[in-house]
Design a protein around this motif. Sequence first.
Motif, mmCIF file in Angstrom:
data_model
loop_
_atom_site.group_PDB
_atom_site.id
_atom_site.type_symbol
_atom_site.label_atom_id
_atom_site.label_comp_id
_atom_site.label_asym_id
_atom_site.label_seq_id
_atom_site.Cartn_x
_atom_site.Cartn_y
_atom_site.Cartn_z
ATOM 1 N N GLN A 276 0.881 -1.346 -0.044
ATOM 2 C CA GLN A 276 -0.140 -0.018 0.061
ATOM 3 C C GLN A 276 1.101 0.993 -0.132
ATOM 4 N N GLU B 185 -6.571 -3.400 -13.978
ATOM 5 C CA GLU B 185 -7.633 -2.398 -14.143
ATOM 6 C C GLU B 185 -7.083 -1.135 -14.431
ATOM 7 N N ARG B 186 -6.116 -0.739 -13.523
ATOM 8 C CA ARG B 186 -5.515 0.625 -13.895
ATOM 9 C C ARG B 186 -4.648 0.529 -14.992
ATOM 10 N N LEU B 187 -4.112 -0.439 -15.502
ATOM 11 C CA LEU B 187 -3.314 -0.666 -16.638
ATOM 12 C C LEU B 187 -4.302 -0.733 -17.741
ATOM 13 N N HIS C 210 4.225 1.215 -8.660
ATOM 14 C CA HIS C 210 3.425 0.321 -8.893
ATOM 15 C C HIS C 210 4.164 -1.287 -9.328
ATOM 16 N N ALA D 60 4.796 -2.667 -6.111
ATOM 17 C CA ALA D 60 3.301 -3.172 -5.292
ATOM 18 C C ALA D 60 3.033 -4.403 -6.053
ATOM 19 N N ARG D 61 2.988 -4.445 -7.528
ATOM 20 C CA ARG D 61 2.995 -5.758 -8.062
ATOM 21 C C ARG D 61 3.522 -7.043 -7.753
ATOM 22 N N LEU E 219 -6.842 -4.798 -9.268
ATOM 23 C CA LEU E 219 -6.591 -3.554 -9.301
ATOM 24 C C LEU E 219 -5.793 -2.800 -10.064
ATOM 25 N N GLU E 220 -4.546 -3.475 -10.088
ATOM 26 C CA GLU E 220 -3.267 -2.952 -10.793
ATOM 27 C C GLU E 220 -3.720 -3.236 -12.416
ATOM 28 N N GLY F 221 -5.008 -7.157 -5.230
ATOM 29 C CA GLY F 221 -4.374 -6.155 -5.567
ATOM 30 C C GLY F 221 -3.816 -6.169 -6.952
ATOM 31 N N LEU F 222 -3.417 -7.345 -7.534
ATOM 32 C CA LEU F 222 -3.319 -7.589 -8.849
ATOM 33 C C LEU F 222 -4.404 -7.294 -9.864
ATOM 34 N N LEU G 110 2.127 1.731 -3.340
ATOM 35 C CA LEU G 110 1.261 2.511 -4.321
ATOM 36 C C LEU G 110 1.090 3.995 -4.081
#
Length: 495
Positions: free
Chosen positions: A128, A165-167, A136, A139-140, A162-163, A159-160, A131
């Motif tokens: 966290q 989705e962000r990408l 990132h 975090a990944r 959400l990452e 967590g993976l 992030l």
Amino acid sequence: MLRILAFFLVVLAGGLGFAWLADHPGSVSILWQGQEVGTSFTVFVILQIALVVAAVLLFWLVRGFFKAPDRVSRFFSTRRRDKGYRALSAGMIAAGAGDAVMARRLVKQAQKQLSNRREPMVRFLDAQTALIEGDHAKARSIFETLEGDPETRLVGLRGLYLEAERLGDREAARSYAERAVRIAPHVPWAGGAVLDLKAAQGDYDGALNILEAQRDSRLVDKAESRRLRAVLLTGKAQELADSDPAGARNAAREAQKLAPDLVPAGVIAARSMIRLNEYRAAQKALEAGWKANPHPELAALYIHLWPGDGVAERFKRARHLASLQPGHIESRMALARAALDAREFGTARVEAMAATEQAPRESAYLLLADIEDAETGNDALVRQWMSRALHAPKDPSWTVDGAPAEGWRPVSPTTGRLDAYEWTVPQDSDPALVARVGRMMRGMQHVPNTDPNRRVFIDARLPADEAEAAALNEAAAAHHETEGKSESSLERTPA
């Protein structure tokens, strides 16, 4: 309370025992190595009890002496663990507040104090904090480590996800969500994510199965489940409309029963029925949708339902449709348009004027301009209504995430959210002024201008500035010039 009662019972038993010994005196003598020692029986009992107590105390002291190093070690370990958990708790608060510097310092402190313990919360706090810091990649990496541990697999997958989705990696996000659903089907974020992703990819049957599982697990309430099922069925019907009209009809009819106010369900159901030559059923579906939610798409399809009908029959059908929702602005607009086509100018003008008084908007004033142009051909009055249209609120249309859309779809193309489309006034749908007027001028039935010196101006009573007046006059002049060229070319063309 029970402990106090037990204590009093023990004291009472002891007192009764010593009282009995006092009432029954006796003597005890011990002969050891030629020596005889004698005493009373009561004293002998007391000495025995004291001997037992002394033996227990001695055992406790010897045991404590040998365990002292271990206890000292545990004391310092407990103290270090408490400091680590306090740092971990403060770090979570700092991360929640967005204080990356404080969170990172507390992460290091927690890692130092809890180095001998396998604490997943420290790794989660580290992720966290990374992030918040914008790292990132780190975090990944931490989330992948958490995903490899059975105890923290679900946290790592989230967590993976959400990452991903962000990408914007929909495939990876779907994979993580599906793996999370297999581990914990009751988790709302995983089920909802898989539902949206399957719908976005057109796998409506899979999305319906997930929705049913969520409903059985009570992750979604009954009303929300019915609405989402209706949206998914409408999307399925929309996809089957060309290849399987019967399947599209069945899916759309079920969707309309679940959500009668879902306009696309009624529209797709009626269109599928028309392709199957089921005009009566299509009429009933459109009337049911109109009663639940009057909408211009329903009105247009209903009025032009029967092929080969003339304007009189369409006008009659518009009257019937308006009677199902009397006084509604969409009823007035639909009736006014049908009356204009049938050249019932009185009815068209009355209904259009009532619509502008009820909810003034652009299409109502443009309709009045069409009525004026078709009935009287008075350019000045036509331009008055056009000017009012320029100042009126825009008409509602399909929008998704605040932006205008060409038509309804079950899933937002940008966010992938299910049931994101709304019928509302778009926030950024203002075309250029001259283009708007030019389209209107091209759509008008213009009466040729016999006076070359005539210029049309906006009525001074209307709230228009000089720039708008110039734009209107420029568009009108261009329109007259175009029509003049067309007329001259017609004159030159031999009959």
